[in-house]
Design an enzyme around this catalytic site. Structure first.
Site, PDB file in Angstrom:
ATOM      1  N   GLU A 270       0.838  -1.215   0.000  1.00 26.64           N
ATOM      2  CA  GLU A 270       0.000   0.000   0.000  1.00 26.64           C
ATOM      3  C   GLU A 270       0.868   1.259   0.000  1.00 26.64           C
ATOM      4  O   GLU A 270       0.501   2.257  -0.603  1.00 26.64           O
ATOM      5  CB  GLU A 270      -0.956  -0.011   1.196  1.00 26.64           C
ATOM      6  CG  GLU A 270      -1.978  -1.153   1.186  1.00 26.64           C
ATOM      7  CD  GLU A 270      -2.804  -1.253  -0.103  1.00 26.64           C
ATOM      8  OE1 GLU A 270      -3.092  -0.204  -0.716  1.00 26.64           O
ATOM      9  OE2 GLU A 270      -3.146  -2.394  -0.508  1.00 26.64           O
ATOM     10  N   HIS A 273       1.493   2.208  -3.524  1.00 22.19           N
ATOM     11  CA  HIS A 273       0.388   2.984  -4.100  1.00 22.19           C
ATOM     12  C   HIS A 273       0.440   4.428  -3.581  1.00 22.19           C
ATOM     13  O   HIS A 273       0.253   5.382  -4.333  1.00 22.19           O
ATOM     14  CB  HIS A 273      -0.958   2.384  -3.668  1.00 22.19           C
ATOM     15  CG  HIS A 273      -1.346   1.120  -4.389  1.00 22.19           C
ATOM     16  ND1 HIS A 273      -1.478   1.059  -5.757  1.00 22.19           N
ATOM     17  CD2 HIS A 273      -1.661  -0.119  -3.926  1.00 22.19           C
ATOM     18  CE1 HIS A 273      -1.865  -0.182  -6.101  1.00 22.19           C
ATOM     19  NE2 HIS A 273      -1.968  -0.909  -5.013  1.00 22.19           N
TER      20      HIS A 273
END
Ligand code: ZN
Length: 503
Positions: A270, A273
């Site tokens: 994550e 991202h």
């Protein structure tokens, strides 16, 4: 009024409406983050009612006659616009085309179906009952076919769906991609699975107290040079990244007592991202070219951080001491080599989200082939469990014991997301292609070992991130790597890495 000022007026109106859309979007995003992290369960009914009102307003604004006139008016004069405005209007026109041709009553009916189907799917999965989900899935497929026909009656429906999640991708490119994997990767995966190599891996499922896992996750996001002034990390059941713009990017990880890897690699994934979103130039904030350019490019970044950096030997050579410091008893007898092999353990498994880096794309290939057959009219929904299991045997050599661990495992189809899955594998493949381009300019492994991740972040910012959505995935690939998408790099990367580990 002369022609020029006509365009200026239209553009001004376009920007005005767009800023309103962004304001609604901003509120929905921040409340959405709260819903998925902090909000008490009891708050959901009222929240859904309030969010429904705001979403409705946004929908009205986006489908209003005025907005359509502005976008269509500018689209007719595309040649007279500057390059950036051209891109903005093309994108707005494409987004509009997806919804305006659908009759409103059908759109409402479809959304009701989707809202209900998620719950039906959850129950079907829990009770291992595909028959209970089948009628809903049949209706969703019918609607999807109908909607793609409204959108454009020339292309194959699956091409329209694929392009919807990854600009410029169609069955032609994906067939080439997955055929390459079938030919070059599937035999290699089988070789690795049959290598008979025994790992010292019992430590993986030991008990690791969650407060200590939190310490490690916290340490790692600093190692990866995440900008804490413009973002934060929390906890959620399903890890995700959420952002409004580059100075407010949030992500989550999850903590499982008996699987410490989950918190480490979900956090790094994550963070990938999130770093992408943080490094986008703020000059795109007031345009529709903000945010990452596509699902595939986004996934290429998260997987680059997770796998290429986070599962590399060099990374753990430098940071394993920290983990041992946090778990002096638990990891006392686990060597660096054992640990490195543990985080790269290959195994034929049923569930996509738990799959390792090597077998992951096999799971995606199965879904791609099935979706392709559905939208080509070759199979019907009732055939799915049988075909699913046949393909699992073909590619991974295992047959799911039930549909919960087979065809019912993913949420995507229950919410009408067809054409989304392939971007996961595509992202991994893009990531490998970017990696070999990066290696020509900087010594990636040495930088990872020397704990200088910020140099890698900077490279990605300059080559990929800062553009936001102003370049298409295809343009980015050519600019960064000098060639179009080429799946050979992905196969090469996996073979280099896993031959060393297993063969
Ligand atoms: Zn991801």
């Amino acid at each position: 009024m002369n022609k020029r000022s006509d365009i200026v007026d239209l553009m001004k109106k376009f920007k005005e409406i767009q800023m309103k859309q962004k304001a609604y979007g901003y509120v929905l995003t921040v409340v959405g983050w709260d819903s998925n992290t902090e909000a008490p369960r009891g708050a959901f009914a009222r929240r859904a009612e309030m969010l429904g009102m705001i979403s409705g307003e946004l929908f009205n604004l986006t489908t209003s006659k005025e907005y359509q006139e502005v976008v269509n008016g500018l689209f007719e004069k595309l040649d007279e616009l500057d390059d950036i405005s051209q891109r903005e209007i093309k994108k707005a026109k494409k987004d509009l085309a997806k919804i305006v041709n659908i009759p409103k009553d059908e759109f409402i009916e479809y959304n009701k179906l989707i809202n209900l189907s998620q719950k039906v799917w959850e129950d079907a999965k829990e009770n291992n009952n595909f028959e209970a989900f089948k009628p809903n899935l049949e209706k969703i497929v019918e609607f999807t076919k109908k909607f793609t026909a409204y959108y454009n009656d020339v292309d194959h429906p699956y091409d329209i769906l694929l392009d919807g999640f990854e600009d410029g991708m169609s069955m032609k490119e994906y067939d080439n991609f997955f055929n390459t994997l079938k030919k070059d990767l599937v035999p290699f995966v089988k070789e690795v699975l049959n290598s008979g190599k025994v790992l010292n891996d019992a430590f993986i499922t030991d008990y690791y107290p969650i407060d200590k896992q939190k310490k490690m996750a916290d340490y790692l996001i600093d190692v990866l040079a995440f900008n804490r002034d413009n973002g934060l990390m929390k906890e959620s059941v399903h890890p995700f990244t959420w952002n409004t713009h580059s100075t407010d990017v949030r992500f989550t990880t999850r903590y499982l007592e008996n699987f410490m890897f989950s918190s480490i690699f979900a956090a790094i994934h994550e963070l990938g991202h999130a770093t992408y979103e943080q490094q986008i130039d703020p000059k795109w904030d007031n345009t529709n070219l903000n945010g990452g350019t596509s699902m595939g490019i986004h996934e290429s970044q998260s997987r680059f951080y997770e796998n290429t950096i986070g599962r590399s030997f060099e990374f753990w050579k430098t940071h394993y001491y920290k983990l041992q410091e946090i778990y002096p008893v638990e990891l006392k007898d686990v060597s660096l080599d054992d640990f490195y092999r543990g985080v790269n353990k290959v195994e034929a498994s049923f569930v996509r989200v738990e799959a390792d880096e090597l077998t992951y794309s096999m799971h995606i290939m199965i879904r791609y082939e099935i979706e392709r057959m559905i939208f080509s009219g070759d199979i019907e929904v009732k055939d799915l469990p049988r075909i699913w299991n046949e393909k699992m045997v073909e590619y991974l050599g295992i047959k799911p014991k039930d549909d919960s661990d087979g065809v019912l495992q993913d949420v995507h189809w229950s919410v009408g997301m067809f054409g989304y899955f392939p971007t996961y594998a595509l992202g991994s493949a893009y990531s490998a292609q970017f990696y070999y381009a990066m290696k020509k300019e900087i010594n990636v492994e040495k930088l990872v070992e020397d704990n200088k991740i910020s140099v890698i972040n900077e490279w990605l910012k300059k080559k990929i991130h800062h553009y936001g959505g102003s370049k298409t995935p295809k343009e980015l690939l050519i600019e960064v790597t000098g060639e179009e998408f080429n799946p050979k790099y992905y196969v090469k990367f996996l073979k280099e890495k896993y031959s060393k580990l297993y063969l």
